[in-house]
Scaffold this active site. Structure first.
Site, PDB file in Angstrom:
ATOM      1  N   SER A 115       2.573  -0.223  -8.090  1.00 38.95           N
ATOM      2  CA  SER A 115       2.025   0.666  -9.113  1.00 38.95           C
ATOM      3  C   SER A 115       3.129   1.307  -9.943  1.00 38.95           C
ATOM      4  O   SER A 115       2.851   2.009 -10.912  1.00 38.95           O
ATOM      5  CB  SER A 115       1.188   1.759  -8.452  1.00 38.95           C
ATOM      6  OG  SER A 115       2.005   2.537  -7.591  1.00 38.95           O
TER       7      SER A 115
ATOM      8  N   HIS B 216      -2.127  -5.033 -10.276  1.00 39.67           N
ATOM      9  CA  HIS B 216      -2.188  -3.765  -9.555  1.00 39.67           C
ATOM     10  C   HIS B 216      -3.622  -3.384  -9.205  1.00 39.67           C
ATOM     11  O   HIS B 216      -4.411  -3.011 -10.065  1.00 39.67           O
ATOM     12  CB  HIS B 216      -1.541  -2.655 -10.394  1.00 39.67           C
ATOM     13  CG  HIS B 216      -1.673  -1.303  -9.776  1.00 39.67           C
ATOM     14  ND1 HIS B 216      -2.112  -0.201 -10.473  1.00 39.67           N
ATOM     15  CD2 HIS B 216      -1.461  -0.880  -8.508  1.00 39.67           C
ATOM     16  CE1 HIS B 216      -2.152   0.838  -9.675  1.00 39.67           C
ATOM     17  NE2 HIS B 216      -1.764   0.452  -8.469  1.00 39.67           N
TER      18      HIS B 216
ATOM     19  N   GLU C  59      -5.258  -3.439 -12.871  1.00 41.33           N
ATOM     20  CA  GLU C  59      -4.354  -3.502 -14.019  1.00 41.33           C
ATOM     21  C   GLU C  59      -3.481  -4.761 -13.914  1.00 41.33           C
ATOM     22  O   GLU C  59      -2.748  -4.931 -12.939  1.00 41.33           O
ATOM     23  CB  GLU C  59      -3.459  -2.263 -14.065  1.00 41.33           C
ATOM     24  CG  GLU C  59      -4.212  -0.979 -14.365  1.00 41.33           C
ATOM     25  CD  GLU C  59      -3.346   0.261 -14.210  1.00 41.33           C
ATOM     26  OE1 GLU C  59      -3.471   1.181 -15.034  1.00 41.33           O
ATOM     27  OE2 GLU C  59      -2.540   0.308 -13.249  1.00 41.33           O
TER      28      GLU C  59
ATOM     29  N   ASN D  49      -2.037   5.583 -12.917  1.00 39.36           N
ATOM     30  CA  ASN D  49      -1.145   6.378 -12.080  1.00 39.36           C
ATOM     31  C   ASN D  49      -0.288   7.350 -12.882  1.00 39.36           C
ATOM     32  O   ASN D  49       0.070   8.421 -12.379  1.00 39.36           O
ATOM     33  CB  ASN D  49      -0.259   5.468 -11.229  1.00 39.36           C
ATOM     34  CG  ASN D  49      -0.985   4.981  -9.989  1.00 39.36           C
ATOM     35  OD1 ASN D  49      -1.944   5.599  -9.547  1.00 39.36           O
ATOM     36  ND2 ASN D  49      -0.547   3.874  -9.444  1.00 39.36           N
TER      37      ASN D  49
END
Length: 288
Positions: free
Chosen positions: A122, A143, A155, A194
């Site tokens: 991440s 991800h 992602e 994130n």
């Protein structure tokens, strides 16, 4: 590479993320090898997956036959050479750059020339890993979010080295396992979700460290006033305080900015082995 050519999936790292990614792929018909260097971790996550599948069966979300078929397609291995037939490998090991680079170098030697090598990281963009291989065009980020069995969004991040073909195949692969892929055409540490969550957690830690409220009160306010399904401290317990610590440490090593250093509270908890749900104690205490 066309999505139809992907038959065999490898997942490196049998932590909570790796094991659930492997099971998602197995549930959707892929032959999967879940590999780790620790037999204890493999056995633990195999038990956890069995518990998760039993819960789904009891709730009517999955038949016993479907669960058994998925486990039949899933191999638990200590041998990295078992990736020799993989068409795509997803790395989900510890969030340390050198460890990932070492792994990608090994995968490049073991896997067929057509194999896509993806990282579930991440924070570490694939451009930091691509030159450890002789196939940078086939390296990208895929991800997943925790818990991977539940969370729909994934992602997919295209680095400057990643070919359009690889990015498109990765997106098709994500779709084939029942997930909603979002393609990011430029890499940045933390990507989208994130980076936003980090800002929330950093502010929550500031408020806690300066005595404005307890972690329970902050989580309560975030869930009840902002409508978040889980507060920042409970979420950190879920994903792991060790992961939060390593992410911040990686960012600090890259930027040299003291503001990017891990918080004292998280650093102290990690040193005490209070890593969240995985150790039954983090910001909260959990029963086994």
């Amino acid at each position: 590479m066309a999505i139809e050519t992907i038959k065999h999936v490898g997942v490196a790292g049998s932590g909570a993320m790796g094991s659930q990614i492997a099971m998602v792929c197995a549930l959707h018909g892929y032959s999967v090898v879940l590999q780790d260097i620790e037999e204890k971790s493999l056995n633990k996550e195999k038990e956890n997956l069995q518990i998760q599948m039993e819960k789904r069966i009891k709730k009517g979300r999955l038949s016993e036959e479907e669960a058994n078929a998925a486990f039949d397609r899933l191999t638990f291995s200590l041998d990295i050479n078992d990736f020799e037939c993989a068409d795509i490998v997803i790395e989900a090991i510890v969030e340390k750059l050198e460890a990932k680079r070492d792994l990608f170098e090994k995968l490049d030697e073991i896997c067929p020339a057509h194999t896509i090598l993806a990282t579930n990281s991440s924070t570490i963009v694939s451009s930091k890993l691509a030159d450890a291989t002789k196939r940078p065009d086939k390296v990208c980020n895929i991800h997943f979010f925790n818990p991977a069995l539940v969370m729909e969004c994934v992602e997919v991040v295209k680095g400057p080295h990643t070919s359009d073909e690889t990015a498109n195949t990765a997106m098709e692969f994500v779709k084939s396992i029942g997930k909603l892929g979002v393609l990011l055409k430029k890499g940045i540490s933390g990507f989208i979700a994130n980076r936003i969550l980090w800002k929330i957690r950093d502010e929550a830690l500031y408020l806690l460290e300066n005595g404005y409220a307890t972690h329970e009160e902050i989580d309560l306010i975030v869930t009840k006033s902002l409508g978040h399904p889980i507060g920042p401290f409970a979420l950190t317990d879920l994903t792991g305080l060790d992961v939060a610590y390593l992410v911040k440490l990686q960012r600090y090593q890259e930027s040299g900015d003291d503001a990017d250093k891990p918080s004292k509270i998280i650093e102290e908890k990690v040193k005490r082995g209070e890593l969240g749900r995985k150790t039954e104690k983090g910001f909260y205490t959990y029963n086994a």
